[in-house]
Design a protein around this motif. Structure first.
Motif, PDB file in Angstrom:
ATOM      1  N   ALA A 178       9.733  17.671 -11.459  1.00  0.00           N
ATOM      2  CA  ALA A 178      10.150  19.007 -11.869  1.00  0.00           C
ATOM      3  C   ALA A 178       8.946  19.916 -12.092  1.00  0.00           C
ATOM      4  CB  ALA A 178      10.990  18.918 -13.141  1.00  0.00           C
ATOM      5  N   ARG A 179       7.853  19.374 -12.629  1.00  0.00           N
ATOM      6  CA  ARG A 179       6.648  20.184 -12.823  1.00  0.00           C
ATOM      7  C   ARG A 179       6.077  20.639 -11.480  1.00  0.00           C
ATOM      8  NH1 ARG A 179       3.362  18.480 -18.193  1.00  0.00           N
ATOM      9  NH2 ARG A 179       5.164  17.927 -19.479  1.00  0.00           N
ATOM     10  N   THR A 180       6.160  19.756 -10.500  1.00  0.00           N
ATOM     11  CA  THR A 180       5.691  20.127  -9.158  1.00  0.00           C
ATOM     12  C   THR A 180       6.526  21.267  -8.594  1.00  0.00           C
ATOM     13  OG1 THR A 180       4.917  17.877  -8.745  1.00  0.00           O
ATOM     14  CG2 THR A 180       5.288  19.282  -6.821  1.00  0.00           C
ATOM     15  N   ARG A 181       7.846  21.202  -8.781  1.00  0.00           N
ATOM     16  CA  ARG A 181       8.734  22.268  -8.291  1.00  0.00           C
ATOM     17  C   ARG A 181       8.472  23.579  -9.025  1.00  0.00           C
ATOM     18  NH1 ARG A 181      12.886  20.195  -5.120  1.00  0.00           N
ATOM     19  NH2 ARG A 181      13.137  17.918  -5.225  1.00  0.00           N
ATOM     20  N   LEU A 182       8.264  23.494 -10.341  1.00  0.00           N
ATOM     21  CA  LEU A 182       7.960  24.713 -11.090  1.00  0.00           C
ATOM     22  C   LEU A 182       6.642  25.323 -10.627  1.00  0.00           C
ATOM     23  CD1 LEU A 182       8.529  26.663 -13.456  1.00  0.00           C
ATOM     24  CD2 LEU A 182       7.225  25.106 -14.905  1.00  0.00           C
ATOM     25  N   ALA A 183       5.641  24.478 -10.408  1.00  0.00           N
ATOM     26  CA  ALA A 183       4.342  24.974  -9.958  1.00  0.00           C
ATOM     27  C   ALA A 183       4.478  25.723  -8.632  1.00  0.00           C
ATOM     28  CB  ALA A 183       3.352  23.817  -9.820  1.00  0.00           C
ATOM     29  N   GLU A 184       5.326  25.230  -7.749  1.00  0.00           N
ATOM     30  CA  GLU A 184       5.526  25.903  -6.461  1.00  0.00           C
ATOM     31  C   GLU A 184       6.185  27.264  -6.671  1.00  0.00           C
ATOM     32  OE1 GLU A 184       5.091  26.817  -2.677  1.00  0.00           O
ATOM     33  OE2 GLU A 184       4.243  25.058  -3.695  1.00  0.00           O
ATOM     34  N   GLN A 185       7.133  27.348  -7.614  1.00  0.00           N
ATOM     35  CA  GLN A 185       7.750  28.647  -7.902  1.00  0.00           C
ATOM     36  C   GLN A 185       6.716  29.627  -8.447  1.00  0.00           C
ATOM     37  OE1 GLN A 185      11.765  28.928  -9.560  1.00  0.00           O
ATOM     38  NE2 GLN A 185      11.792  26.700  -9.748  1.00  0.00           N
ATOM     39  N   VAL A 186       5.873  29.146  -9.357  1.00  0.00           N
ATOM     40  CA  VAL A 186       4.846  30.014  -9.935  1.00  0.00           C
ATOM     41  C   VAL A 186       3.841  30.447  -8.870  1.00  0.00           C
ATOM     42  CG1 VAL A 186       2.851  30.009 -11.501  1.00  0.00           C
ATOM     43  CG2 VAL A 186       5.070  29.118 -12.272  1.00  0.00           C
ATOM     44  N   ARG A 187       3.479  29.523  -7.985  1.00  0.00           N
ATOM     45  CA  ARG A 187       2.482  29.814  -6.951  1.00  0.00           C
ATOM     46  C   ARG A 187       2.941  30.948  -6.035  1.00  0.00           C
ATOM     47  NH1 ARG A 187       2.173  25.118  -5.374  1.00  0.00           N
ATOM     48  NH2 ARG A 187       0.338  24.396  -6.536  1.00  0.00           N
ATOM     49  N   THR A 188       4.244  31.051  -5.798  1.00  0.00           N
ATOM     50  CA  THR A 188       4.785  32.055  -4.865  1.00  0.00           C
ATOM     51  C   THR A 188       5.492  33.183  -5.600  1.00  0.00           C
ATOM     52  OG1 THR A 188       6.821  30.734  -4.629  1.00  0.00           O
ATOM     53  CG2 THR A 188       5.046  30.337  -3.043  1.00  0.00           C
ATOM     54  N   TRP A 189       5.223  33.360  -6.872  1.00  0.00           N
ATOM     55  CA  TRP A 189       5.925  34.369  -7.666  1.00  0.00           C
ATOM     56  C   TRP A 189       5.540  35.778  -7.236  1.00  0.00           C
ATOM     57  CZ3 TRP A 189       9.282  32.456 -11.361  1.00  0.00           C
ATOM     58  CH2 TRP A 189      10.000  33.417 -12.099  1.00  0.00           C
ATOM     59  N   ARG A 190       6.544  36.645  -7.176  1.00  0.00           N
ATOM     60  CA  ARG A 190       6.308  38.056  -6.858  1.00  0.00           C
ATOM     61  C   ARG A 190       6.437  38.873  -8.135  1.00  0.00           C
ATOM     62  NH1 ARG A 190       9.668  39.078  -1.191  1.00  0.00           N
ATOM     63  NH2 ARG A 190       8.513  37.549   0.076  1.00  0.00           N
ATOM     64  N   GLY A 191       5.530  39.819  -8.325  1.00  0.00           N
ATOM     65  CA  GLY A 191       5.525  40.622  -9.536  1.00  0.00           C
ATOM     66  C   GLY A 191       4.585  40.039 -10.567  1.00  0.00           C
ATOM     67  N   ALA A 192       4.463  40.757 -11.673  1.00  0.00           N
ATOM     68  CA  ALA A 192       3.591  40.301 -12.757  1.00  0.00           C
ATOM     69  C   ALA A 192       4.242  39.122 -13.475  1.00  0.00           C
ATOM     70  CB  ALA A 192       3.331  41.446 -13.729  1.00  0.00           C
ATOM     71  N   LEU A 193       3.433  38.132 -13.823  1.00  0.00           N
ATOM     72  CA  LEU A 193       3.929  36.921 -14.480  1.00  0.00           C
ATOM     73  C   LEU A 193       2.970  36.547 -15.600  1.00  0.00           C
ATOM     74  CD1 LEU A 193       5.969  34.506 -14.431  1.00  0.00           C
ATOM     75  CD2 LEU A 193       4.332  33.338 -12.938  1.00  0.00           C
ATOM     76  N   VAL A 194       3.517  36.361 -16.803  1.00  0.00           N
ATOM     77  CA  VAL A 194       2.725  35.907 -17.948  1.00  0.00           C
ATOM     78  C   VAL A 194       3.298  34.566 -18.391  1.00  0.00           C
ATOM     79  CG1 VAL A 194       1.906  36.397 -20.285  1.00  0.00           C
ATOM     80  CG2 VAL A 194       2.271  38.276 -18.661  1.00  0.00           C
ATOM     81  N   VAL A 195       2.451  33.542 -18.457  1.00  0.00           N
ATOM     82  CA  VAL A 195       2.899  32.189 -18.774  1.00  0.00           C
ATOM     83  C   VAL A 195       2.152  31.693 -20.006  1.00  0.00           C
ATOM     84  CG1 VAL A 195       3.135  29.820 -17.955  1.00  0.00           C
ATOM     85  CG2 VAL A 195       3.349  31.715 -16.338  1.00  0.00           C
ATOM     86  N   VAL A 196       2.902  31.389 -21.059  1.00  0.00           N
ATOM     87  CA  VAL A 196       2.327  30.695 -22.217  1.00  0.00           C
ATOM     88  C   VAL A 196       2.477  29.200 -21.970  1.00  0.00           C
ATOM     89  CG1 VAL A 196       2.626  30.150 -24.655  1.00  0.00           C
ATOM     90  CG2 VAL A 196       2.782  32.517 -23.889  1.00  0.00           C
ATOM     91  N   SER A 197       1.381  28.480 -22.031  1.00  0.00           N
ATOM     92  CA  SER A 197       1.453  27.042 -21.748  1.00  0.00           C
ATOM     93  C   SER A 197       0.209  26.337 -22.263  1.00  0.00           C
ATOM     94  CB  SER A 197       1.580  26.805 -20.240  1.00  0.00           C
ATOM     95  OG  SER A 197       1.722  25.429 -19.949  1.00  0.00           O
ATOM     96  N   HIS A 198       0.392  25.035 -22.542  1.00  0.00           N
ATOM     97  CA  HIS A 198      -0.747  24.145 -22.818  1.00  0.00           C
ATOM     98  C   HIS A 198      -0.937  23.184 -21.654  1.00  0.00           C
ATOM     99  CE1 HIS A 198      -0.823  25.714 -26.836  1.00  0.00           C
ATOM    100  NE2 HIS A 198       0.383  25.263 -27.106  1.00  0.00           N
ATOM    101  N   ASP A 199      -0.182  23.374 -20.577  1.00  0.00           N
ATOM    102  CA  ASP A 199      -0.261  22.524 -19.394  1.00  0.00           C
ATOM    103  C   ASP A 199      -1.404  23.031 -18.521  1.00  0.00           C
ATOM    104  OD1 ASP A 199       0.047  21.349 -16.878  1.00  0.00           O
ATOM    105  OD2 ASP A 199       2.219  21.206 -17.076  1.00  0.00           O
ATOM    106  N   THR A 200      -2.524  22.323 -18.542  1.00  0.00           N
ATOM    107  CA  THR A 200      -3.711  22.811 -17.840  1.00  0.00           C
ATOM    108  C   THR A 200      -3.520  22.837 -16.326  1.00  0.00           C
ATOM    109  OG1 THR A 200      -4.656  20.575 -17.912  1.00  0.00           O
ATOM    110  CG2 THR A 200      -5.253  22.079 -19.683  1.00  0.00           C
ATOM    111  N   THR A 201      -2.654  21.959 -15.805  1.00  0.00           N
ATOM    112  CA  THR A 201      -2.395  21.978 -14.363  1.00  0.00           C
ATOM    113  C   THR A 201      -1.719  23.286 -13.968  1.00  0.00           C
ATOM    114  OG1 THR A 201      -2.159  19.570 -14.318  1.00  0.00           O
ATOM    115  CG2 THR A 201      -1.234  20.794 -12.467  1.00  0.00           C
ATOM    116  N   LEU A 202      -0.732  23.717 -14.744  1.00  0.00           N
ATOM    117  CA  LEU A 202      -0.055  24.981 -14.459  1.00  0.00           C
ATOM    118  C   LEU A 202      -0.998  26.154 -14.664  1.00  0.00           C
ATOM    119  CD1 LEU A 202       2.689  26.321 -13.785  1.00  0.00           C
ATOM    120  CD2 LEU A 202       3.102  26.465 -16.244  1.00  0.00           C
ATOM    121  N   LEU A 203      -1.829  26.086 -15.683  1.00  0.00           N
ATOM    122  CA  LEU A 203      -2.747  27.195 -15.975  1.00  0.00           C
ATOM    123  C   LEU A 203      -3.805  27.368 -14.895  1.00  0.00           C
ATOM    124  CD1 LEU A 203      -3.248  26.639 -19.814  1.00  0.00           C
ATOM    125  CD2 LEU A 203      -1.956  28.480 -18.710  1.00  0.00           C
ATOM    126  N   GLU A 204      -4.032  26.336 -14.099  1.00  0.00           N
ATOM    127  CA  GLU A 204      -4.991  26.468 -12.993  1.00  0.00           C
ATOM    128  C   GLU A 204      -4.459  27.343 -11.866  1.00  0.00           C
ATOM    129  OE1 GLU A 204      -8.315  25.477 -12.333  1.00  0.00           O
ATOM    130  OE2 GLU A 204      -8.113  25.457 -14.521  1.00  0.00           O
TER     131      GLU A 204
END
Length: 545
Positions: A178-204
Motif C-alpha cells: 500500500a505504501r508503494t501504491r501511495l508513493a506512486e500517487q504522490v509521485r504523479t500528483w497534479r497541483g500543490a501537495l503538502v504532506v505531513v509525515s515521518h516516513d522518510t521514504t515518502l518525504l524523499e
C-alpha cells in the motif's frame, strides 16, 4: 521565475479555548509543488494544516491560499456502513449518472453530474490503481481494510483535483504494498501537495521540505535528505559559533578581572599618598575624583563588553538544537521466563508466547491483525469466566487466547480516549491509587508538563494522543505483564521512535507488536515473527542473525 506559493502564513497565532497556545507568530509559505512538512510531535503540524484548510480560524495573523483546498486528516473518520464510492467522494455523481441512464430525467440528476459523465469510469480506474476490482465501488467501507480505506480516500482527493491538497500522515497503518501504491500517487500528483509525515521514504519524493520548529516555519529546497544535510550543516556552524562565543565571554570576564586588579592597585596607591600627605589635599581630592570617574567609565565599558559577549553566547546557543523527547520508563512486571502469557491459533497449530518473549505479528492490510489483537485483549481469564460466547476459532479463522489479566493494549487509533476529559484525568483513571503528583511527574517524562496536563484530549495532535495513550498504559496499576502494541510508531517522529525502542528493549514482560515498520521491528530483538496470511494461516519466519 519561481511559481507563486500556494499557501502563505503571516504572523499566524492560534490559542485553544482553554487558553493554551497552539501556534505563535508563524510566518512562512508552502510552494506550488510537493512539500513535505516535518517537525517534532506536538509542534503544531496538524494544526497548521487545519488552518490552511479553513477548519480553524487563527487568533491572530492571516492565512492566504491560492485556490480550493482538499484535506485528508490524520485520523480519517470512517463510517463502516458507507459505500466505497462515497469515500471516493463521487457517490452522488455516480448515482445520478445511473439514474439518468435508467430513464430518470429529473433536473437534480443533471445538476449533480455537471460535466462529469465519465465519473464512474474514472472511479473504477482509480480503484484499479489500488488493486481493487470494479465491484468494490458498491462495497461498504467496513468490507475493506483500514489501509485500503485510506488509499481510497487519497484516490478520491486525486479525483477531486483541488488546486491544493493536504495529507496528514497518509502512510500510517499501510503495509509495504500500500505504501508503494501511495508513493506512486504522490509521485504523479497534479497541483500543490503538502504532506505531513515521518516516513522518510515518502518525504524523499518532495520538491521542498518545510519544518515547523520552535514556532518557526522554514523551508529547504529538495527532499528530506537535503533538509537533513541542511540541518546538520546549520547545527555544525551553530555549535562552532557557540564555542567561539563561550571563549569570547571567558576572555571578556578575564579582562574584567584584570581591570579590577589594576583599579584596586591604583586605589591602594592613592590611599597611601593621601595618608602620607605627599601632595596638597586639594590636588589629591581632585585626582581621587578623576580616578573614580575613570574607573566608573572603565567598568561600564568592560561590563558592556561582558554583556555583549553573554548576549552573543545566548544567541548562538539558541540556534543549537536541544529538542526534548519522551523518556518512557516501563515498569518491571516480574514475569517468570516459563510463564505462558498468550496463545495464537490457526487451523493447524498453536503458537505460544511465554515470559519475556517478544513477537512481531506481520501481514498485509486487511488480513485481520488488529481483529486478532482485539480478540486477544477480550480473551483474558477473567473475561472468559464472566462472558459466555462462541468457542474461540469457531469461525475457522485465527484466534487468540490470553493467559494473563494484566495486558497493556495500545490500539492503532486513539479514539477510545475520552475527548472531553483532561490528560491528567485520562491517565489517573488507569491508576486511581497513584498520588496526583506522582502521575504529573510521570507525565512530564512524556513532555506533558505543568498546565498542559489539564488540556482536553479533543485539542491534542495525533502524536500527543499517542503519548497520552502510552502514558496511560505504562502507568496502569498493576503494571502489564504483556504489552500488545498495534502500529506503535504511527504519528511518532524519528527521535521519539528511538526513545520508544530503548524503553521496549528494557521491558521485562511479554511483547506482541503489529507493525509495517521493518526498521523498527529489527531493533526490538524479537524472539519470533509470525506472518498472518489472507487464508488465516500463521507462519513463522526466521529472524535475521
Amino acid at each position: 521565475m519561481p511559481a507563486a506559493p500556494s499557501i502563505v502564513f503571516s504572523d499566524v497565532s492560534l490559542t485553544w479555548s482553554d487558553g493554551v497556545p497552539a501556534l505563535t507568530g508563524i510566518t512562512g509559505s508552502f510552494g506550488a509543488g510537493r512539500t513535505g512538512l516535518v517537525g517534532l510531535n506536538g509542534s503544531g503540524k496538524s494544526t497548521l494544516l487545519r488552518l490552511a484548510a479553513g477548519e480553524l480560524t487563527p487568533s491572530a495573523g492571516t492565512v492566504i491560499v491560492s485556490g480550493d483546498v482538499a484535506h485528508l486528516p490524520q485520523t480519517l473518520p470512517l463510517h463502516v456502513g458507507a459505500r466505497v464510492v462515497d469515500l471516493l467522494g463521487v457517490g452522488a455523481q455516480v448515482d445520478a449518472v445511473r439514474a439518468i441512464e435508467s430513464g430518470d430525467t429529473a433536473e437534480r440528476h443533471f445538476d449533480a453530474v455537471g460535466q462529469e459523465w465519465d465519473v464512474e469510469a474514472r472511479a473504477v480506474a482509480a480503484l484499479a490503481e489500488l488493486g481493487l476490482p470494479a465491484d468494490a465501488l458498491e462495497r461498504s467501507v467496513g468490507q475493506i481494510s483500514g489501509g485500503e480505506a485510506l488509499l481510497v480516500a487519497v484516490a478520491g482527493l486525486r479525483l477531486r483535483a483541488a488546486p491544493i491538497t493536504l495529507l496528514d500522515e497518509p502512510t500510517n497503518n499501510l503495509d509495504r504494498d500500500a505504501r508503494t501504491r501511495l508513493a506512486e500517487q504522490v509521485r504523479t500528483w497534479r497541483g500543490a501537495l503538502v504532506v505531513v509525515s515521518h516516513d522518510t521514504t515518502l518525504l524523499e519524493l518532495m520538491d521542498e521540505t518545510a519544518e515547523l520548529h520552535r514556532a518557526r516555519l522554514s523551508t529547504v529546497e529538495g527532499p528530506y535528505s537535503a533538509y537533513r544535510a541542511h540541518v546538520e550543516a546549520e547545527q555544525s556552524a551553530a555549535q562552532q559559533d557557540e564555542r567561539t562565543a563561550q571563549q569570547a565571554l571567558r576572555r571578556e570576564r578575564r579582562q574584567r578581572v584584570v581591570a579590577e586588579t589594576v583599579l584596586a592597585r591604583r586605589a591602594r596607591y592613592a590611599r597611601t599618598d593621601h595618608e602620607n600627605k605627599r601632595k596638597p589635599k586639594i590636588v589629591m581630592n581632585q585626582r581621587r575624583t578623576e580616578a573614580q570617574v575613570s574607573a566608573g567609565k572603565l567598568r561600564a565599558g568592560l561590563d558592556g563588553d561582558v554583556e555583549r559577549a553573554r548576549a552573543a553566547l545566548c544567541e548562538a546557543a539558541d540556534r543549537v538544537r536541544d529538542d526534548a523527547h519522551i523518556h518512557p520508563e516501563l515498569p518491571d512486571p516480574v514475569v517468570p521466563g516459563g510463564r505462558r502469557l498468550l496463545e495464537l491459533h490457526d487451523r493447524e497449530r498453536t503458537h505460544v508466547v511465554r515470559g519475556p518473549e517478544r513477537v512481531a505479528l506481520t501481514g498485509p492490510n486487511g488480513v485481520g491483525k488488529t481483529t486478532l489483537l482485539e480478540d486477544l485483549v477480550r480473551s483474558t481469564p477473567r473475561r472468559r469466566q464472566l462472558v459466555a460466547g462462541p468457542a474461540p476459532g469457531s469461525t475457522g479463522g485465527p484466534w487468540a487466547v490470553a493467559h494473563t489479566d494484566h495486558i497493556g493494549y495500545l490500539a492503532q487509533r486513539s479514539d477510545e480516549l475520552d475527548e472531553h476529559a483532561s490528560i491528567l484525568d485520562v491517565v489517573r483513571a488507569a491508576a486511581p491509587h497513584r498520588p496526583p503528583q506522582q502521575v504529573r511527574s510521570a507525565l512530564a517524562r512524556f513532555l506533558l508538563r505543568a498546565d498542559a496536563v489539564h488540556r482536553q484530549v479533543a485539542t491534542l495532535s495525533g502524536g500527543e494522543r499517542f503519548r497520552v495513550a502510552l502514558a496511560r498504559l505504562l502507568l496502569a496499576d498493576p503494571p502489564p505483564q504483556l504489552l500488545v502494541l498495534d502500529e506503535p510508531t504511527n504519528h511518532l517522529d524519528v527521535q521519539t521512535v528511538d526513545q520508544l525502542v530503548a524503553a521496549l528493549t528494557a521491558y521485562r514482560g511479554g511483547l506482541l507488536v503489529v507493525s509495517h515498520d521493518d526498521a523498527f521491528l529489527a531493533r526490538l530483538h524479537l524472539s519470533n515473527r509470525l506472518e498472518l496470511s489472507r487464508d488465516g494461516t500463521l507462519t513463522e519466519h526466521a529472524l535475521p542473525t
